[in-house]
Design an enzyme around this catalytic site. Structure first.
Site, PDB file in Angstrom:
ATOM      1  N   LYS A  57      -0.487  15.062  -6.634  1.00 22.91           N
ATOM      2  CA  LYS A  57      -1.756  15.033  -7.370  1.00 22.91           C
ATOM      3  C   LYS A  57      -1.437  14.903  -8.858  1.00 22.91           C
ATOM      4  O   LYS A  57      -0.346  15.272  -9.318  1.00 22.91           O
ATOM      5  CB  LYS A  57      -2.543  16.321  -7.141  1.00 22.91           C
ATOM      6  CG  LYS A  57      -3.066  16.470  -5.720  1.00 22.91           C
ATOM      7  CD  LYS A  57      -3.890  17.738  -5.590  1.00 22.91           C
ATOM      8  CE  LYS A  57      -4.622  17.855  -4.316  1.00 22.91           C
ATOM      9  NZ  LYS A  57      -3.977  17.737  -3.090  1.00 22.91           N
ATOM     10  N   ALA A  70       9.866  16.160  -8.969  1.00 29.73           N
ATOM     11  CA  ALA A  70      10.794  16.407  -7.853  1.00 29.73           C
ATOM     12  C   ALA A  70      10.065  17.025  -6.665  1.00 29.73           C
ATOM     13  O   ALA A  70       9.205  17.886  -6.828  1.00 29.73           O
ATOM     14  CB  ALA A  70      11.921  17.325  -8.315  1.00 29.73           C
ATOM     15  N   HIS A 107       3.146   5.053  10.978  1.00 34.49           N
ATOM     16  CA  HIS A 107       2.583   5.082  12.330  1.00 34.49           C
ATOM     17  C   HIS A 107       1.082   5.322  12.258  1.00 34.49           C
ATOM     18  O   HIS A 107       0.583   6.018  11.380  1.00 34.49           O
ATOM     19  CB  HIS A 107       3.225   6.211  13.149  1.00 34.49           C
ATOM     20  CG  HIS A 107       4.631   5.931  13.534  1.00 34.49           C
ATOM     21  ND1 HIS A 107       4.967   5.213  14.658  1.00 34.49           N
ATOM     22  CD2 HIS A 107       5.800   6.255  12.941  1.00 34.49           C
ATOM     23  CE1 HIS A 107       6.267   5.116  14.743  1.00 34.49           C
ATOM     24  NE2 HIS A 107       6.809   5.742  13.713  1.00 34.49           N
TER      25      HIS A 107
END
Length: 188
Positions: free
Chosen positions: A183, A163, A116
């Site tokens: 990161k 994860a 969006h």
């Protein structure tokens, strides 16, 4: 015997069945997918493979799709050989999602190929235009459990996504990334 070796043995039979699924109407394939969704046995996985092979843009050999996995907009989905998408994943192909060879996507992961925008303040965000850039996952990538990969992301070859990460930017080759937002942790 490894899964890819088992696949080689039954591939001729699967190819014959794939032609049947190509001529089946889409609504029948969608119905079968929903009926088999909670099951994780070999037969359920084989039928999910046949459906996606027949209806997707391109699917290689030995794709394993776990139980309760939803792939939306099959026509925008493509993947290579030896790909596993484990249980409880969502692959939302509003734009193209392309997965390379030898990729493992752990359980409860989401790939969302749309986003969006909120540029027009005169209308609610939910009615603003949606971007559809797509997602590309190159060869030899491991996606950990509970990862979220967002629209416009490319994950380069031989990388690992830890994860729980939320990936909103491209991931370089031979990288381990993690966190929210993801990161670089280290080069591998």
């Amino acid at each position: 015997m490894a899964g890819r070796d088992k696949f080689k043995v039954i591939k001729p039979l699967l190819n014959i069945w794939c032609y049947l699924f190509m001529i089946l109407p889409r609504f029948i394939c969608e119905f079968l997918w929903c009926v088999l969704m909670p099951f994780n046995g070999l037969l359920s996985k084989a039928i999910r493979y046949l459906i996606i092979k027949a209806k997707a843009k391109k699917v290689g050999d030995n794709l394993s799709i776990g139980a309760n996995t939803l792939i939306k907009n099959w026509k925008n989905f493509s993947c290579g050989d030896n790909v596993s998408i484990h249980e409880n994943c969502i692959v939302d192909c509003d734009a193209e999602i392309s997965i390379g060879n030898n990729v493992s996507i752990a359980h409860a992961t989401s790939l969302v190929a749309a986003n969006h925008t909120w540029n027009d303040a005169s209308i609610p965000i939910k009615y603003n235009p949606i971007t559809k850039l797509g997602i590309v996952i190159h060869d030899d990538v491991w996606i950990g459990c509970g990862v979220r990969i967002l629209d416009g992301v490319t994950i380069k070859r031989r990388s690992v996504v830890a994860a729980g990460a939320v990936v909103n930017k491209n991931v370089g080759e031979k990288s381990l990334v993690g966190g929210i937002p993801a990161k670089l942790i280290k080069k591998i």
